[in-house]
Design an enzyme around this catalytic site. Structure first.
Site, short mmCIF file in Angstrom:
data_model
loop_
_atom_site.label_atom_id
_atom_site.label_comp_id
_atom_site.label_asym_id
_atom_site.label_seq_id
_atom_site.Cartn_x
_atom_site.Cartn_y
_atom_site.Cartn_z
CD GLU A 113 -3.09 -0.87 0.34
OE1 GLU A 113 -3.31 0.30 -0.04
OE2 GLU A 113 -3.79 -1.85 0.00
CB CYS B 290 -1.64 7.55 1.41
SG CYS B 290 -3.12 6.69 1.96
P1 NAD Z 1 8.08 4.79 5.01
O1 NAD Z 1 8.09 3.97 3.77
O2 NAD Z 1 9.24 5.66 5.28
O3 NAD Z 1 7.91 3.85 6.31
C1 NAD Z 1 6.89 2.89 6.41
C2 NAD Z 1 7.36 1.77 7.34
O4 NAD Z 1 8.51 1.16 6.79
C3 NAD Z 1 7.73 2.23 8.74
O5 NAD Z 1 7.23 1.30 9.68
C4 NAD Z 1 9.23 2.24 8.73
O6 NAD Z 1 9.79 1.92 9.98
C5 NAD Z 1 9.57 1.14 7.74
N1 NAD Z 1 10.81 1.41 7.01
C6 NAD Z 1 11.32 2.61 6.64
N2 NAD Z 1 12.46 2.46 5.98
C7 NAD Z 1 12.69 1.13 5.91
C8 NAD Z 1 13.72 0.32 5.35
N3 NAD Z 1 14.75 0.86 4.70
N4 NAD Z 1 13.62 -1.01 5.46
C9 NAD Z 1 12.59 -1.58 6.09
N5 NAD Z 1 11.58 -0.87 6.66
C10 NAD Z 1 11.64 0.46 6.57
O7 NAD Z 1 6.73 5.63 4.94
P2 NAD Z 1 6.20 6.71 5.97
O8 NAD Z 1 7.06 7.92 5.89
O9 NAD Z 1 5.99 6.10 7.30
O10 NAD Z 1 4.76 7.02 5.36
C11 NAD Z 1 4.58 7.88 4.28
C12 NAD Z 1 4.37 7.15 2.98
O11 NAD Z 1 3.42 6.11 3.15
C13 NAD Z 1 3.81 8.05 1.91
O12 NAD Z 1 4.40 7.74 0.69
C14 NAD Z 1 2.33 7.69 1.89
O13 NAD Z 1 1.67 7.99 0.70
C15 NAD Z 1 2.40 6.24 2.16
N6 NAD Z 1 1.13 5.77 2.70
C16 NAD Z 1 0.38 4.93 1.94
C17 NAD Z 1 -0.85 4.51 2.41
C18 NAD Z 1 -1.73 3.61 1.62
O14 NAD Z 1 -2.69 3.10 2.18
N7 NAD Z 1 -1.46 3.35 0.36
C19 NAD Z 1 -1.28 4.94 3.66
C20 NAD Z 1 -0.48 5.78 4.40
C21 NAD Z 1 0.74 6.18 3.91
#
Ligand code: NAD
Length: 518
Positions: free
Chosen positions: A259, A293
């Site tokens: 997602e 998002c």
């Molecule tokens: P992110 O990708 O930075 O982090 C998401 C999760 O991944 C966190 O739990 C984080 O700890 C983990 N993570 C981060 N870097 C990692 C790595 N290198 N290896 C493994 N795990 C890692 O995203 P964010 O900043 O928390 O959220 C924002 C993003 O999420 C935006 O792009 C937004 O559009 C998207 N989002 C999508 C939805 C959806 O339903 N499609 C909903 C909410 C947010």
């Protein structure tokens, strides 16, 4: 349920919770690395040579293999416990999300509590029906047998959540995982640290600790966690991390849902009710300070419409947040300093039409509208994920559609027009995870609609029945009669033309409406 962070520097290590009244027994403490009591970090530690989460994953797998998560009554009991978590911890949830990003309690009550409760109730209302085997059509040979689809749980699933809706985005997938009969590890975001702490410390009081665990970890810890073999991974977050998760899943051929995010276009036709559009777009863009998002990321409209929309947006913003949104209790803050600086850097794009004020100490960015933004401007190069709305001028609907189709496929597309045909044309000629005509965000309130991306915005979908399906493997089953052997004889050697004729007649699927007898 156990929370585990052998590594986090954000708050003290969580000891496995003590046994709670009525809760099933805890995981055995002899499980390797279980509970992180050694304090050796998952964040890259290789002292022991093993993976710090291996014991936890194997313990959950043993629980799953024991079959305890399969009975319907068990699933219902765990789901009802999730409902109690939401009821009893509501105040703490509102407080934690307010501390993390100034999320207004009204918004948190809606997005973190009500939407989760709706998902829960929809699932509890329908689960007995969803879990039933689905009997399917048979051919002549199997007519006396039983052919059905069994929705089987995958096993041990991993749910990785982001920070912007820190309760909803782990809890709604978890509802699906439990409903489908899986064990689960939940990895909340370390960025929304108050919500993470709350979940890590309290969810274990509600769920079966042998089957559900919270792991708190940053990037390094999550990297180690992902080295383990899961049976399904459900990831919500950015496309760049989505690729990392997909690569980790590929090592074990683990199926997954992604997602993700991206830039959601919002086309506004000249024939629209400008005031209504402004209110609906401003609400979608500025709720949670734009950290949503599916928020409309940018507007596409004609030059004339832009000039009408700007005053209407200004009026809507003032109506919602007063003359100084910084003083409004209904306007959130950016979650962290890094995120604040990233969004602030986008403010130089186009012409500043509304807002633009910032306060780094408070991580405040005013509801901002940027006019005459060019596709080459910084605000159009990345997902904004903040309270900034660029308007890109186009000369026609065709140009708007070409603009959308020339870019990665978004999570949501919005189209506003008083003419239904115009809305339908945008729907028909574009592709996106979801779509909403004449409003923003509201599509997410219906568990009857699948929620998910396509292409760059994700893979797979959830909500309502779609969550249950996502976390279930549709196992194709045929249970044949032990006798009736003559029915099978034609397929066995020695082969003859007569046998082949019989096989053709009994196994063949005829094309409907292709009857040669008439
Ligand atoms: P992110 O990708 O930075 O982090 C998401 C999760 O991944 C966190 O739990 C984080 O700890 C983990 N993570 C981060 N870097 C990692 C790595 N290198 N290896 C493994 N795990 C890692 O995203 P964010 O900043 O928390 O959220 C924002 C993003 O999420 C935006 O792009 C937004 O559009 C998207 N989002 C999508 C939805 C959806 O339903 N499609 C909903 C909410 C947010």
């Amino acid at each position: 349920m156990t929370s585990m962070d052998p590594s986090s520097t954000q708050h003290p290590l969580h000891e496995p919770p003590s046994q709670l009244p009525g809760a099933p027994p805890q995981a055995p403490q002899s499980t390797p690395n279980y509970g992180g009591a050694s304090g050796k970090g998952a964040e890259g530690s290789s002292d022991s040579g093993g993976n710090p989460f291996e014991g936890l994953v194997s313990h959950l797998r043993r629980s799953w293999l024991s079959g305890r998560t399969r009975p319907l009554e068990y699933r219902v009991a765990q789901l009802e416990a999730l409902g109690r978590f939401l009821d009893e911890k509501k105040d703490e949830i509102l407080e934690a999300t307010a501390l993390d990003m100034g999320k207004p309690p009204f918004e948190a009550s809606f997005s973190e509590i009500l939407l989760c409760k709706n998902e829960l109730h929809d699932t509890l209302n329908n689960l007995a029906h969803w879990v039933k085997d689905e009997h399917v059509e048979k051919n002549l040979v199997t007519r006396l047998d039983s052919a059905f689809i069994r929705r089987d749980p995958y096993g041990v699933v991993l749910i990785i959540a982001p920070w912007n809706y820190p309760i909803q985005l782990f809890l709604v997938p978890l509802i699906g995982a439990i409903a489908a009969g899986n064990c689960a590890i939940i990895k909340p975001s370390e960025i929304s640290k108050h919500a993470e702490k709350l979940v890590a410390e309290t969810l274990s009081c509600y769920l079966d600790n042998d089957c559900y665990a919270v792991v708190t970890a940053g990037v390094q810890g999550t990297t180690r966690l992902l080295e383990n073999k899961f049976d399904y991974i459900f990831f919500t977050g950015s496309p760049s991390v989505g690729k990392i998760v997909m690569q980790a899943a590929a090592q074990h051929l683990t199926p997954l849902t992604l997602e993700l995010g991206g830039k959601n276009p919002c086309y506004v036709a000249d024939s629209c009710d400008v005031r209504n559009v402004a209110r609906r777009v401003a609400w979608g863009r500025f709720s949670n300070a734009g950290q949503t998002c599916i928020a409309p990321d940018y507007v596409l409209c004609s030059l004339e419409l832009q000039e009408k929309l700007i005053p209407a947006l200004r009026e809507a913003i003032t109506e919602f947040y007063g003359p100084n949104p910084k003083d409004s209790p209904d306007f959130a803050r950016i979650v962290g300093d890094k995120q604040f600086r990233r969004v602030r850097a986008l403010l130089g794009s186009g012409r500043l039409a509304i807002g633009g004020q910032t306060d780094e100490e408070e991580r405040y960015i005013a509801p901002t509208v940027l006019a005459d933004v060019l596709p080459s401007d910084p605000a159009m190069q990345e997902e904004i994920f903040g309270p900034v709305l660029p308007i890109v001028v186009v000369t026609s609907r065709d140009e708007a559609i070409d603009f959308i189709n020339a870019r990665p496929r978004p999570l949501a597309i919005y189209a506003f027009s008083c003419d239904t045909q115009e809305v339908n044309e945008v729907l028909d000629r574009t592709s996106s995870g979801g779509f909403c005509g004449n409003d923003t965000l509201t599509q997410v309130t219906l568990p009857s609609l699948p929620f998910g991306g396509i292409g760059q915005s994700g893979l797979g979908q959830y909500h309502g029945r779609f969550s249950f399906e996502t976390f279930s493997h549709p196992r194709g089953c045929l249970h044949r009669h032990m006798g009736l052997e003559p029915l099978n004889t034609p397929r066995y050697p020695p082969y003859t033309p007569q046998k082949l004729g019989l096989i053709m007649a009994t196994f063949q699927i005829k094309r409907r409406g292709n009857c040669t007898l008439l």
